[in-house]
Design a protein around this motif. Structure first.
Motif, mmCIF file in Angstrom:
data_model
loop_
_atom_site.group_PDB
_atom_site.id
_atom_site.type_symbol
_atom_site.label_atom_id
_atom_site.label_comp_id
_atom_site.label_asym_id
_atom_site.label_seq_id
_atom_site.Cartn_x
_atom_site.Cartn_y
_atom_site.Cartn_z
ATOM 1 N N PRO A 24 0.814 -1.228 0.000
ATOM 2 C CA PRO A 24 0.000 0.000 0.000
ATOM 3 C C PRO A 24 0.841 1.269 0.000
ATOM 4 N N GLU A 25 1.932 1.285 0.781
ATOM 5 C CA GLU A 25 2.810 2.453 0.771
ATOM 6 C C GLU A 25 3.410 2.667 -0.618
ATOM 7 N N PHE A 26 3.764 1.567 -1.282
ATOM 8 C CA PHE A 26 4.308 1.654 -2.636
ATOM 9 C C PHE A 26 3.276 2.268 -3.578
ATOM 10 N N VAL A 66 1.159 6.741 -6.890
ATOM 11 C CA VAL A 66 0.037 7.623 -7.216
ATOM 12 C C VAL A 66 0.433 9.083 -6.982
ATOM 13 N N SER A 67 1.137 9.346 -5.890
ATOM 14 C CA SER A 67 1.582 10.706 -5.594
ATOM 15 C C SER A 67 2.508 11.215 -6.689
ATOM 16 N N LEU A 68 3.376 10.335 -7.187
ATOM 17 C CA LEU A 68 4.300 10.715 -8.247
ATOM 18 C C LEU A 68 3.537 11.084 -9.513
ATOM 19 N N VAL A 123 5.382 13.988 -1.428
ATOM 20 C CA VAL A 123 4.515 13.272 -0.496
ATOM 21 C C VAL A 123 5.069 11.890 -0.210
ATOM 22 N N SER A 124 5.781 11.296 -1.177
ATOM 23 C CA SER A 124 6.322 9.954 -1.013
ATOM 24 C C SER A 124 7.252 9.871 0.190
ATOM 25 N N VAL A 125 8.070 10.894 0.383
ATOM 26 C CA VAL A 125 9.004 10.882 1.508
ATOM 27 C C VAL A 125 8.248 10.942 2.829
ATOM 28 N N GLY A 126 7.266 11.841 2.921
ATOM 29 C CA GLY A 126 6.471 11.925 4.138
ATOM 30 C C GLY A 126 5.727 10.638 4.422
ATOM 31 N N ASN A 127 5.220 9.988 3.366
ATOM 32 C CA ASN A 127 4.511 8.726 3.509
ATOM 33 C C ASN A 127 5.425 7.656 4.089
#
Length: 332
Positions: free
Chosen positions: A239-241, A246-248, A255-259
């Motif tokens: 799910p994190e992947f 999706v953010s990309l 957002v990926s880093v914060g996630n």
């Protein structure tokens, strides 16, 4: 059909169930939270964070209850390594990631502290109930700081990336959500059903993943720790992947880093802490090596963020390569 082939098929199916269940859970919970009038920032820091980590919660808690501590702890440590090395690595290979100063100062320091805690807690190969309670308490303190000092959403430089509302969702009386952005205040039947289905898929998929991974490990002569820290960890991190990809695509690469940072903090402090609170976890000596590897990756990540507040493609390639080395050394 050989039992090992069946186990592999079941693992693939269970990973898909975990991903689909987490996505349903996040979509329905976010839509319901919007109907209840919660802010986007609150939803992102709570519902989305818990939803994307729900596979790790299910797998680690079920493994702890079934007296499989190596899978319970290996899933947490391996997921955190996978999040940094693969998720951030792959995203960075596609596009270099700009990072906000606030994220580096607050979450960077917090995730580095959890890496140090991992080395300390797993030094003796046991996560006691007292240590578990302390980890959960630290997570509560982190949440307090997060909500107490986070700016309001309108002034926030990095909006939380939330999934869109469920199309056609209705409230208890059958009224659809307003197309102009209005938010009915009642919890819709559709959200409730999808929430239950999502949780069922996560719990069921987690159980299948544990059973099949354990069976495969025994048949192949591989330790449960290795299976938990590689295959199981990669599956529960799906799910994190998905959120990062999706953010990309939405042009919100940061957002990926914060996630990833938020997920790693949640995984170690809350999930591992809760599992150890339920039952003390005694793990293989390889757990300490895994904790050292995780700390090294975390320190390198935070150092890269502090130095330039961005991740470059060469750094992304190094992260992905490190995970390939870990898998090969562990499985072979």
């Amino acid at each position: 059909m050989p039992s090992q082939v069946v186990d592999v098929i079941v693992i693939v199916v269970s990973i898909f169930a975990l991903w689909a269940g987490a996505r349903l859970f996040v979509d329905s919970a976010v839509n319901a939270a919007r109907r209840l009038g919660l802010s986007e920032l609150t939803i992102g820091l709570t519902v989305v964070a818990v939803g994307t980590s729900s596979p790790e919660i299910a797998v680690s808690l079920e493994a702890a209850l079934e007296a499989r501590p190596d899978i319970a702890v290996g899933n947490v440590v391996g997921s955190n390594i996978f999040n940094i090395a693969v998720i951030l690595g792959v995203v960075t290979l596609v596009q270099w990631l700009p990072i906000s100063r606030e994220l580096v100062k607050r979450d960077g320091a917090a995730v580095l502290a959890t890496g140090i805690l991992g080395v300390v807690v797993l030094f003796d190969g046991v996560v006691s109930r007292i240590e578990g309670l302390a980890l959960v308490a630290l997570f509560g303190a982190y949440l307090y700081v997060l909500f107490r000092f986070s700016p309001d959403l309108p002034d926030h430089p990095d909006p939380v990336d939330l999934p869109p509302p469920i199309v056609g969702a209705t409230d208890g009386g059958g009224e659809e959500a307003d197309s102009d952005g209005g938010r009915p205040t009642e919890f819709g039947l559709r959200e409730a059903v999808l929430l239950v289905v999502g949780l069922a898929l996560v719990v069921g998929g987690g159980q299948l993943l544990i059973d099949s991974a354990t069976s495969l490990a025994r048949a192949a002569g591989i330790s449960e720790w290795v299976i938990g820290a590689t295959i199981v960890a990669a599956g529960t991190s799906s799910p994190e992947f998905a959120v990062s990809i999706v953010s990309l695509k939405r042009g919100q690469a940061g957002v990926s880093v914060g996630n990833v940072l938020g997920s790693n903090i949640f995984n170690f402090l809350f999930i591992l802490g809760l599992a150890a609170t339920i039952t003390p976890l005694s793990v293989a000596a390889a757990a300490f090596d895994g904790a050292l590897w995780l700390f090294g990756l975390t320190a390198l990540l935070v150092a890269a963020l502090w130095s330039g507040r961005r991740l470059s493609r060469p750094e992304g390639g190094l992260l992905v390569g490190s995970e390939a080395v870990r898998w090969l050394s562990s499985l072979l």
